[in-house]
Motif scaffolding. Structure first.
Motif, mmCIF file in Angstrom:
data_model
loop_
_atom_site.group_PDB
_atom_site.id
_atom_site.type_symbol
_atom_site.label_atom_id
_atom_site.label_comp_id
_atom_site.label_asym_id
_atom_site.label_seq_id
_atom_site.Cartn_x
_atom_site.Cartn_y
_atom_site.Cartn_z
ATOM 1 N N TYR A 6 0.819 -1.210 0.000
ATOM 2 C CA TYR A 6 0.000 0.000 0.000
ATOM 3 C C TYR A 6 0.855 1.262 0.000
ATOM 4 N N ARG A 7 2.020 1.235 0.671
ATOM 5 C CA ARG A 7 2.892 2.416 0.668
ATOM 6 C C ARG A 7 3.494 2.657 -0.723
ATOM 7 N N GLU A 8 3.923 1.572 -1.378
ATOM 8 C CA GLU A 8 4.473 1.716 -2.729
ATOM 9 C C GLU A 8 3.407 2.211 -3.704
ATOM 10 N N LEU A 9 2.188 1.738 -3.533
ATOM 11 C CA LEU A 9 1.107 2.162 -4.409
ATOM 12 C C LEU A 9 0.796 3.642 -4.207
ATOM 13 N N ALA A 10 0.731 4.083 -2.955
ATOM 14 C CA ALA A 10 0.486 5.497 -2.685
ATOM 15 C C ALA A 10 1.604 6.362 -3.268
ATOM 16 N N ARG A 11 2.851 5.904 -3.127
ATOM 17 C CA ARG A 11 3.981 6.651 -3.679
ATOM 18 C C ARG A 11 3.875 6.751 -5.202
ATOM 19 N N ALA A 12 3.540 5.656 -5.861
ATOM 20 C CA ALA A 12 3.462 5.650 -7.321
ATOM 21 C C ALA A 12 2.360 6.573 -7.819
ATOM 22 N N VAL A 13 1.193 6.568 -7.153
ATOM 23 C CA VAL A 13 0.103 7.464 -7.539
ATOM 24 C C VAL A 13 0.523 8.913 -7.307
ATOM 25 N N ARG A 14 1.172 9.177 -6.182
ATOM 26 C CA ARG A 14 1.633 10.540 -5.881
ATOM 27 C C ARG A 14 2.581 11.049 -6.968
ATOM 28 N N GLU A 15 3.469 10.183 -7.455
ATOM 29 C CA GLU A 15 4.417 10.585 -8.497
ATOM 30 C C GLU A 15 3.698 10.970 -9.788
ATOM 31 N N THR A 16 2.625 10.246 -10.136
ATOM 32 C CA THR A 16 1.898 10.577 -11.369
ATOM 33 C C THR A 16 1.232 11.942 -11.280
ATOM 34 N N LEU A 17 0.879 12.362 -10.072
ATOM 35 C CA LEU A 17 0.282 13.684 -9.899
ATOM 36 C C LEU A 17 1.344 14.777 -9.990
ATOM 37 N N LEU A 18 2.485 14.526 -9.378
ATOM 38 C CA LEU A 18 3.534 15.542 -9.337
ATOM 39 C C LEU A 18 4.175 15.766 -10.701
ATOM 40 N N ASP A 19 4.275 14.718 -11.517
ATOM 41 C CA ASP A 19 4.924 14.909 -12.814
ATOM 42 C C ASP A 19 3.937 15.110 -13.952
ATOM 43 N N GLY A 20 2.639 15.172 -13.645
ATOM 44 C CA GLY A 20 1.651 15.526 -14.653
ATOM 45 C C GLY A 20 1.105 14.379 -15.463
ATOM 46 N N ARG A 21 1.494 13.123 -15.169
ATOM 47 C CA ARG A 21 0.939 12.007 -15.927
ATOM 48 C C ARG A 21 -0.561 11.863 -15.685
#
Length: 256
Positions: free
Chosen positions: A37-52
């Motif tokens: 769950y932590r890795e999943l939250a991190r991956a979703v957060r990255e898509t928001l920060l980089d505009g994906r």
């Protein structure tokens, strides 16, 4: 990639709702290949920060995303809870979970990717500036040869014969015997990529793309209706472990 700078590929989702399969294709898998769950939250957060993934997008239902990723619904529930707690998502009663950013955070735009300090890496450009003096010298040499070609129609569909021969000689000198007939000179890397995609791929096929990447190359892949799987690139180049994890998760088809 410039040393000491971390930039990200932009693969923006344009609809107001991102499906489970769409989001799963955009997420960078962890090294172990399976999301906690932590890795999943991190991956979703990255898509928001980089505009994906854009802001104010409705995330897929927990059960739908769990099925797309092959994880338990409990994992997705815990990841969504962590995103809400950290300010990257909010929920509305009966309306699902929506993307947002904590106060003070701004996403990276698709045209200019910011690195350290004021430095900017423009991923819309495929090449840096030519070394000082090199381009001017090359143009002067080429200009001297122009009168030789002015009397002809000047169209060579496979490239100028002399250039094809020079490229073939270069490959041969490096240990790969090559004939000029095996060389195709394109008008740029974008045309070469478009030809390769048309020959080797098809609609719905998955394509691994380095992250960060050349944005126009990603546009070419989307133009062929391919599904892009971003794989992070370190300062040392491709990470074979991340590539293996992405291949296991996406199960690409082979074409002959």
């Amino acid at each position: 990639m410039a040393e000491g700078r971390v930039v990200r590929t932009v693969v923006a989702v344009s609809d107001r709702t991102v499906s489970g399969r769409q989001l799963a294709a955009l997420l960078t898998p962890p090294e172990q290949g399976r999301f906690g769950y932590r890795e999943l939250a991190r991956a979703v957060r990255e898509t928001l920060l980089d505009g994906r993934v854009a802001l104010r997008m409705r995330l897929p239902a927990e059960r739908e995303l769990a099925g797309a990723l092959g994880v338990s619904r409990t994992t997705v529930t815990a990841a969504y809870d962590l995103l809400r707690e950290s300010g990257y998502a909010h929920s509305r009663q009966g309306a699902g979970t929506w993307t947002t950013l904590p106060e003070g955070q701004t996403p990276i735009g698709p045209a200019a990717i910011h690195g350290d300090g004021e430095a900017v890496i423009d991923l819309a450009l495929a090449a840096p500036e030519a070394p000082a003096g090199v381009l001017a010298e090359a143009l002067a040499t080429a200009s001297a040869e122009l009168p030789r070609y002015a009397a002809s129609q000047g169209y060579h569909p496979y490239g100028l014969p002399e250039l094809r021969a020079a490229v073939a000689d270069r490959y041969t000198a490096r240990g790969l015997p090559t004939r000029p007939e095996q060389i195709l000179v394109t008008t740029g890397a974008q045309q070469a990529l478009a030809l390769a995609l048309a020959l080797l791929g098809g609609p719905g096929d998955r394509v691994l793309a380095e992250n960060p990447s050349y944005t126009n190359a990603l546009d070419a892949m989307r133009g062929h209706r391919m599904r892009i799987t971003p794989v992070p690139v370190t300062e040392a180049g491709w990470d074979s472990g991340l590539i293996d994890a992405a291949l296991r998760q996406t199960a690409p088809r082979s074409r002959t």
